[in-house]
Scaffold this motif. Structure first.
Motif, PDB file in Angstrom:
ATOM      1  N   GLN A 137      -3.767  70.112  26.996  1.00  0.00           N
ATOM      2  CA  GLN A 137      -2.542  69.412  27.378  1.00  0.00           C
ATOM      3  C   GLN A 137      -2.883  68.351  28.434  1.00  0.00           C
ATOM      4  OE1 GLN A 137      -0.359  72.931  28.417  1.00  0.00           O
ATOM      5  NE2 GLN A 137       0.508  73.164  26.375  1.00  0.00           N
ATOM      6  N   PRO A 138      -2.126  67.266  28.495  1.00  0.00           N
ATOM      7  CA  PRO A 138      -2.451  66.145  29.377  1.00  0.00           C
ATOM      8  C   PRO A 138      -2.677  66.517  30.844  1.00  0.00           C
ATOM      9  CG  PRO A 138      -0.675  65.549  27.897  1.00  0.00           C
ATOM     10  CD  PRO A 138      -0.908  67.012  27.698  1.00  0.00           C
ATOM     11  N   TYR A 139      -1.955  67.515  31.321  1.00  0.00           N
ATOM     12  CA  TYR A 139      -2.048  67.905  32.735  1.00  0.00           C
ATOM     13  C   TYR A 139      -3.102  68.998  32.987  1.00  0.00           C
ATOM     14  CZ  TYR A 139       1.041  71.420  30.707  1.00  0.00           C
ATOM     15  OH  TYR A 139       1.579  72.383  29.882  1.00  0.00           O
ATOM     16  N   PHE A 140      -3.810  69.403  31.948  1.00  0.00           N
ATOM     17  CA  PHE A 140      -4.712  70.563  32.029  1.00  0.00           C
ATOM     18  C   PHE A 140      -5.730  70.426  33.169  1.00  0.00           C
ATOM     19  CE2 PHE A 140      -8.585  72.864  30.826  1.00  0.00           C
ATOM     20  CZ  PHE A 140      -8.085  74.133  30.564  1.00  0.00           C
ATOM     21  N   TYR A 141      -6.529  69.371  33.145  1.00  0.00           N
ATOM     22  CA  TYR A 141      -7.579  69.206  34.159  1.00  0.00           C
ATOM     23  C   TYR A 141      -7.004  68.848  35.525  1.00  0.00           C
ATOM     24  CZ  TYR A 141     -10.790  69.454  30.227  1.00  0.00           C
ATOM     25  OH  TYR A 141     -11.476  69.876  29.112  1.00  0.00           O
ATOM     26  N   TYR A 142      -5.918  68.097  35.511  1.00  0.00           N
ATOM     27  CA  TYR A 142      -5.264  67.748  36.785  1.00  0.00           C
ATOM     28  C   TYR A 142      -4.819  69.012  37.509  1.00  0.00           C
ATOM     29  CZ  TYR A 142      -1.762  65.988  40.052  1.00  0.00           C
ATOM     30  OH  TYR A 142      -1.036  65.740  41.192  1.00  0.00           O
ATOM     31  N   VAL A 149     -10.735  68.065  44.497  1.00  0.00           N
ATOM     32  CA  VAL A 149     -11.652  66.927  44.350  1.00  0.00           C
ATOM     33  C   VAL A 149     -11.385  65.838  45.392  1.00  0.00           C
ATOM     34  CG1 VAL A 149     -12.053  67.279  41.890  1.00  0.00           C
ATOM     35  CG2 VAL A 149     -10.080  65.941  42.630  1.00  0.00           C
ATOM     36  N   THR A 150     -12.283  64.845  45.426  1.00  0.00           N
ATOM     37  CA  THR A 150     -12.123  63.721  46.342  1.00  0.00           C
ATOM     38  C   THR A 150     -10.977  62.813  45.870  1.00  0.00           C
ATOM     39  OG1 THR A 150     -13.786  62.485  45.110  1.00  0.00           O
ATOM     40  CG2 THR A 150     -14.548  63.724  47.040  1.00  0.00           C
ATOM     41  N   ALA A 151     -10.585  61.861  46.714  1.00  0.00           N
ATOM     42  CA  ALA A 151      -9.420  61.008  46.441  1.00  0.00           C
ATOM     43  C   ALA A 151      -9.551  60.209  45.147  1.00  0.00           C
ATOM     44  CB  ALA A 151      -9.195  60.059  47.620  1.00  0.00           C
ATOM     45  N   ASP A 152     -10.763  59.695  44.872  1.00  0.00           N
ATOM     46  CA  ASP A 152     -10.926  58.903  43.643  1.00  0.00           C
ATOM     47  C   ASP A 152     -10.772  59.758  42.400  1.00  0.00           C
ATOM     48  OD1 ASP A 152     -13.326  60.164  44.394  1.00  0.00           O
ATOM     49  OD2 ASP A 152     -14.562  58.734  43.306  1.00  0.00           O
ATOM     50  N   PHE A 153     -11.292  60.976  42.430  1.00  0.00           N
ATOM     51  CA  PHE A 153     -11.149  61.880  41.285  1.00  0.00           C
ATOM     52  C   PHE A 153      -9.690  62.316  41.132  1.00  0.00           C
ATOM     53  CE2 PHE A 153     -15.628  61.869  41.111  1.00  0.00           C
ATOM     54  CZ  PHE A 153     -16.040  62.503  39.945  1.00  0.00           C
ATOM     55  N   TYR A 154      -9.030  62.506  42.252  1.00  0.00           N
ATOM     56  CA  TYR A 154      -7.609  62.891  42.203  1.00  0.00           C
ATOM     57  C   TYR A 154      -6.789  61.788  41.521  1.00  0.00           C
ATOM     58  CZ  TYR A 154      -2.812  63.686  43.722  1.00  0.00           C
ATOM     59  OH  TYR A 154      -1.454  63.860  43.730  1.00  0.00           O
ATOM     60  N   ASP A 155      -6.993  60.547  41.954  1.00  0.00           N
ATOM     61  CA  ASP A 155      -6.248  59.432  41.359  1.00  0.00           C
ATOM     62  C   ASP A 155      -6.596  59.246  39.889  1.00  0.00           C
ATOM     63  OD1 ASP A 155      -4.970  58.936  43.743  1.00  0.00           O
ATOM     64  OD2 ASP A 155      -6.308  57.322  44.365  1.00  0.00           O
ATOM     65  N   TYR A 156      -7.866  59.434  39.563  1.00  0.00           N
ATOM     66  CA  TYR A 156      -8.333  59.316  38.179  1.00  0.00           C
ATOM     67  C   TYR A 156      -7.629  60.342  37.290  1.00  0.00           C
ATOM     68  CZ  TYR A 156     -11.709  59.546  34.276  1.00  0.00           C
ATOM     69  OH  TYR A 156     -12.306  59.553  33.031  1.00  0.00           O
ATOM     70  N   LEU A 157      -7.599  61.578  37.725  1.00  0.00           N
ATOM     71  CA  LEU A 157      -6.957  62.647  36.952  1.00  0.00           C
ATOM     72  C   LEU A 157      -5.451  62.432  36.839  1.00  0.00           C
ATOM     73  CD1 LEU A 157      -8.902  65.710  38.413  1.00  0.00           C
ATOM     74  CD2 LEU A 157      -8.991  64.910  36.043  1.00  0.00           C
ATOM     75  N   LYS A 158      -4.869  61.882  37.881  1.00  0.00           N
ATOM     76  CA  LYS A 158      -3.432  61.621  37.872  1.00  0.00           C
ATOM     77  C   LYS A 158      -3.074  60.549  36.837  1.00  0.00           C
ATOM     78  CE  LYS A 158       0.387  60.681  41.052  1.00  0.00           C
ATOM     79  NZ  LYS A 158       0.753  60.301  42.454  1.00  0.00           N
ATOM     80  N   LEU A 160      -4.920  59.769  34.134  1.00  0.00           N
ATOM     81  CA  LEU A 160      -5.160  60.342  32.802  1.00  0.00           C
ATOM     82  C   LEU A 160      -4.025  61.270  32.376  1.00  0.00           C
ATOM     83  CD1 LEU A 160      -8.978  61.210  32.639  1.00  0.00           C
ATOM     84  CD2 LEU A 160      -7.796  59.133  31.923  1.00  0.00           C
ATOM     85  N   ARG A 161      -3.497  62.001  33.344  1.00  0.00           N
ATOM     86  CA  ARG A 161      -2.378  62.913  33.050  1.00  0.00           C
ATOM     87  C   ARG A 161      -1.202  62.148  32.433  1.00  0.00           C
ATOM     88  NH1 ARG A 161       0.903  65.433  38.037  1.00  0.00           N
ATOM     89  NH2 ARG A 161       1.392  63.214  38.169  1.00  0.00           N
TER      90      ARG A 161
END
Length: 305
Positions: A137-142, A149-158, A160-161
């Protein structure tokens, strides 16, 4: 009159027979799918258990790790998890191959299957042209990594979600509007402006460059230019393409994509594009300019960071 009536009755009988036959065939396919799925239940269940076990293992590791290590954990988990999802797709292929027949004939079975998959964070993803696959599901990894995770990974996952919740393309055409695609491009430019030194750069560029080219050229069934038989050349569709390009240029004057749009419009030769080999020349020109603009943009972002 009697003959006409007999013929009409016979026609109706034939139609009913054909309909009944079609229904019977779909029912046979559906039943065969369920039986096949039942036979491979043990193997399929093993894949799902492996999927759940790995997820639990990752969640435990995240409780005791640093943000940078959580980043690496995400990247390695993404690859490892995809292997298990591939296993699930193979073992549950009867459901995906006969998705539409099963929904039509055995909706209760499919609903139960979807509920079961939902417990794992999986669902059926319709890709168009009759293709269906099982994916997270789109929110799975988020949901798993956002807090660690660090800020860049957080924004990246957000990002993608949000993006992965909507089908991007199907049937050789865009499934989202050109305006939405343009805004996706701007979102990724904003991400790079905020995180110019991210280790996710390669992942981001794969999407970003694809989005830019699709935005300018479109796809087979959603092109930005159409062939005009009278002039024997390709011309932009004024009501759609030019209007959207104008909107983007006005709203995002500082975007590197703005300069790319201007370059594209200036160098677009409708008569040349009508020749197949010229399309590749235009594409290569765009990709070269695309990289130049991006490199310049990234350097600027790094100076300002």
């Amino acid at each position: 009159m009697k003959k006409i009536f007999v013929i009409s009755v016979l026609s109706m009988m034939l139609l009913m027979t054909d309909t009944s036959s079609a229904y019977s065939q779909k029912s046979t396919v559906a039943n065969a799918a369920i039986q096949t799925a039942d036979k491979s239940k043990d193997t399929t269940l093993a894949c799902y258990r492996q999927f759940e076990a790995l997820k639990s293992e990752i969640i435990k590791k995240l409780q005791k790790t640093t943000p940078k290590k959580a980043n690496q954990l995400y990247l390695s988990y993404l690859k490892e998890n995809q292997k298990i999802i591939d296993c699930i797709n193979r073992e549950d292929s009867w459901y995906t191959d006969n998705f539409y027949s099963l929904n039509e004939i055995s909706s209760k079975v499919m609903t139960a299957k979807e509920w079961d998959m939902d417990r794992y964070g999986l669902y059926f993803w319709e890709l168009g042209e009759g293709y269906v696959e099982i994916r997270t599901q789109p929110y799975f990894y988020y949901n798993i990594f956002a807090k660690y995770v660090t800020a860049d990974f957080y924004d990246y996952l957000k990002i993608l979600r949000e993006e992965d919740a909507v089908l991007y393309q199907a049937d050789a055409g865009l499934s989202i509007s050109f305006e939405d695609l343009g805004e996706r491009i701007v979102v990724w430019e904003g991400f790079l402006r905020k995180h110019p030194n991210t280790v996710l750069l390669e992942n981001v560029l794969e999407r970003y460059f694809t989005y830019q080219i699709d935005y300018l050229l479109g796809m087979d069934n959603t092109p930005t230019a159409e062939y005009d038989e009278e002039s024997e050349e390709y011309i932009f569709t004024p009501a759609e393409t030019l209007a959207e390009f104008t909107r983007f240029l006005r709203k995002h004057p500082d975007s590197p994509t703005t300069e790319l749009i201007e370059f594209f419009m200036k160098n677009f030769d409708g008569k040349a594009v009508a020749k197949e080999e010229s399309i590749y020349i235009m594409l290569n020109m765009l990709k070269t300019k695309q990289k130049q603009l991006f490199d310049s943009y990234l350097k600027k972002c790094k100076r300002q960071a």
